[in-house]
Write an enzyme that holds these catalytic residues in place. Structure first.
Site, PDB file in Angstrom:
ATOM      1  N   TYR A   1     155.718-123.514 -13.190  1.00  0.00           N
ATOM      2  CA  TYR A   1     155.150-122.514 -12.278  1.00  0.00           C
ATOM      3  C   TYR A   1     155.196-121.099 -12.858  1.00  0.00           C
ATOM      4  O   TYR A   1     154.178-120.440 -13.014  1.00  0.00           O
ATOM      5  CB  TYR A   1     155.978-122.466 -10.993  1.00  0.00           C
TER       6      TYR A   1
ATOM      7  N   GLY B   1     158.784-123.042 -21.402  1.00  0.00           N
ATOM      8  CA  GLY B   1     158.652-123.672 -20.084  1.00  0.00           C
ATOM      9  C   GLY B   1     157.282-123.424 -19.501  1.00  0.00           C
ATOM     10  O   GLY B   1     156.974-122.313 -19.077  1.00  0.00           O
TER      11      GLY B   1
ATOM     12  N   HIS C   1     129.726-121.759   6.964  1.00  0.00           N
ATOM     13  CA  HIS C   1     128.945-121.695   5.724  1.00  0.00           C
ATOM     14  C   HIS C   1     128.622-120.242   5.398  1.00  0.00           C
ATOM     15  O   HIS C   1     128.345-119.470   6.309  1.00  0.00           O
ATOM     16  CB  HIS C   1     127.638-122.479   5.930  1.00  0.00           C
TER      17      HIS C   1
ATOM     18  N   GLY D   1     165.322-109.565   1.547  1.00  0.00           N
ATOM     19  CA  GLY D   1     164.119-110.260   1.066  1.00  0.00           C
ATOM     20  C   GLY D   1     164.402-111.199  -0.089  1.00  0.00           C
ATOM     21  O   GLY D   1     163.584-112.046  -0.428  1.00  0.00           O
ATOM     22  N   GLY D   2     165.587-111.035  -0.728  1.00  0.00           N
ATOM     23  CA  GLY D   2     166.011-111.984  -1.757  1.00  0.00           C
ATOM     24  C   GLY D   2     165.100-112.060  -2.962  1.00  0.00           C
ATOM     25  O   GLY D   2     164.382-111.108  -3.300  1.00  0.00           O
TER      26      GLY D   2
ATOM     27  N   ARG E   1     165.098-123.201 -12.182  1.00  0.00           N
ATOM     28  CA  ARG E   1     166.125-122.382 -11.529  1.00  0.00           C
ATOM     29  C   ARG E   1     167.243-123.284 -11.024  1.00  0.00           C
ATOM     30  O   ARG E   1     167.015-124.447 -10.722  1.00  0.00           O
ATOM     31  CB  ARG E   1     165.488-121.578 -10.379  1.00  0.00           C
TER      32      ARG E   1
END
Ligand code: FAD
Ligand code: NAD
Length: 464
Positions: free
Chosen positions: A185, A182, A443, A40-41, A272
């Site tokens: 995101y 930073g 709606h 899954g990293g 990154r």
């Protein structure tokens, strides 16, 4: 020494690599997947999924705490507390379920998984350091999907109170004072979450605006909310290093003054970088674009039979791009004709409110020489948004003026991340404004604002 021969070897089981391996296996390609860490990293273990779990928990806590202070909708709450250790255990449970799910999918597709660190010997051969010794794998095609890792700043090495997003996602108590370097995101997604969990958050951003990738109109509601949450945002400010006592961040403010920001944790989220030094890539001397591996429209590198996908190939470093590249490369290795021909890669920032973009912003469209029509519709005129107490923000559509082809869609608002699907579908399918206004939108939903923005671009909005 053991040796495996296969048609396809995938290095790295993040969203790029595992999707590539699953699809290749489904197509009958004899596939081996090597992973040094967990299946899954970054995305599944220390990225997308854990961060969204933490953001959800923080949202729930903040909403309930808000009702305790002042209920506008008739709900009274007596006591409210958060046990962050239990939240993290819940988050780890989700990650564990998804790890097992990926393993099951790979097994079903008959993919052989080898656990260990892979290093190239040559363009067809990789050696893997496994627990039981070195495993040599020879493959006809190899996919490099080794992802990315956090960038460290000079003077602020990771360790002690200076942390990456990985540590931030496993804190069992909210830091009292959290300084984030930073305002992109990760900084803003996690900064918002920790502010809701009770931390006193300061964001230090080098450029004049937080989220510099997005236009200022989209960012404004996010800035307003950060202010409400008590987050101190310092733009145009540079991190200089730790104070001599090591308990504060030294910065240079936009006015050129030196300041020290006392902090219990300093979260560095300044981008990154591609993980190019983990797999013996120096043996191959592949062409680069900056720090990234250079690829063509089939994700082929400069060496025959070697492909690269995901974060190692550059921006945008997003899980869904990695997955789409992985799926495509599997098809190509199986002998099918495929090339990268996407109209857009949607992007979402899971701040409060959320921002979603697909295709071109008005400024980007003009810069590319298009004459455009822009339709913008505020959520303050959308019934569903009112019932959700989420009226801040808007929906925007960008279309070509000559033929009304939709070339961009953006929104900022509560829950708008789910609209990314509609935006991407409209752009990918070549929808025109007339197609959007001609599609019945159910709606009451926030999605109706998409249709209204299209009506507005055509010059006859119904509800504003
Ligand atoms: P990765 O997911 O980084 O996986 C690479 C894998 O390769 C790793 O498991 C690594 O262990 C393995 N590896 C590396 N070298 C070797 C080697 N030599 N041998 C064997 N294995 C090796 N993206 C989104 O789209 N939406 C989000 O909401 C989002 N949120 C994020 C939040 C955070 C906090 C972070 C850090 C990232 C987020 N991202 C998000 C980005 C997303 O996680 C990445 O774009 C995505 O994981 C990239 O996938 P990848 O397959 O290229 O690499
Ligand atoms: P980012 O590129 O989003 O933001 C980095 C920010 O740090 C920028 O605003 C930049 O101007 C600022 N910065 C750079 N150097 C600085 C310095 N010395 N001092 C102060 N500010 C500085 O990077 P990130 O937040 O680390 O995220 C990395 C990548 O992960 C993203 O680019 C994105 O591809 C991916 N990601 C995506 C999501 C999502 O899709 N929702 C969420 C998290 C991460």
């Amino acid at each position: 020494m053991k040796e495996i021969l296969c048609k396809l070897l995938v290095i790295g089981a993040g969203p790029g690599g595992y999707v590539c391996a699953i699809r290749a296996g489904q197509l009958g390609v004899d596939t081996v997947l090597v992973e040094a860490g967990k299946l899954g990293g970054t995305c599944l273990n220390v990225g997308c999924i854990p961060s969204k779990a933490l953001i959800h928990a923080a949202d729930e806590f903040s909403a309930i705490r808000g009702m305790q202070a002042r209920s506008t909708i008739g709900i009274r709450v007596e006591n409210c507390a958060i046990d962050l250790a239990a939240t993290i255990a819940w988050k780890n449970g989700i990650v564990g379920r998804l790890n097992s799910g990926v393993a099951a999918l790979l097994q079903k597709a008959s993919v052989k998984i080898v656990h260990g660190q892979a290093a190239f010997r040559d363009g067809k051969t990789v050696a893997v350091e496994t627990e039981t010794g070195v495993q040599i794998i020879r493959a006809e095609a190899i996919v490099i999907a080794t992802g990315s890792e956090p960038v460290a700043l000079p003077g602020l090495p990771f360790g002690g109170r200076v942390i990456t997003s990985t540590e931030a996602l496993s804190l069992t108590e909210p830091p009292e004072r959290l300084v984030i370097v930073g305002g992109g995101y990760i900084g803003l997604e996690l900064g918002t979450a920790f502010a809701k969990l009770g931390s006193k958050v300061t964001v230090v951003e080098a450029t004049p605006q937080i989220l510099p990738l997005y236009d200022s109109e989209l960012v404004r509601p996010v800035s307003r909310r950060l202010e409400q949450l008590g987050v101190r945002v310092m733009t145009g400010a540079k991190a200089k290093g730790l104070s001599s006592a090591g308990d504060a961040l030294r910065i240079e403010t936009s006015a050129g003054r030196e300041e020290e920001l006392p902090s219990d944790r300093i979260l560095v989220t300044v981008g990154r970088r591609p993980r190019t030094d983990s797999s013996g890539l120096e043996e191959l001397d592949l062409d680069r674009t900056g720090p990234y591996l250079r690829i063509d429209d089939q994700c082929r590198t400069s060496m025959r039979g070697i492909y690269a996908i995901g974060d190692i190939t550059g921006e945008p470093m997003l899980a869904h791009r990695a997955m789409a590249q992985g799926e495509m490369v599997a098809e190509i290795v199986a002998g099918n004709k495929r090339a990268w021909d996407k109209r857009c890669i949607p992007a979402i920032c899971f701040t409060d409110p959320e921002i979603v973009t697909a295709g071109l912003s008005p400024a980007e469209a003009r810069a590319q020489g298009y004459e455009i029509r822009v339709g913008q519709f505020p959520f303050s005129a959308n019934g569903r948004a009112m019932t959700m107490q989420a009226e801040d923000g808007f929906m925007r559509i960008v279309a070509r003026a000559d033929n009304n082809l939709v070339i961009g869609a953006q929104a900022v608002g509560n829950g708008v991340s789910e609209l990314s699907t509609a935006f991407a579908l409209a752009i990918e399918m070549g929808a025109r404004l007339e197609d959007l206004v001609g599609t019945i939108h159910a709606h009451p939903t926030r999605g109706e604002a998409f249709q209204e923005a299209a009506f507005k671009a055509l010059g006859h909005a119904l509800h504003i």
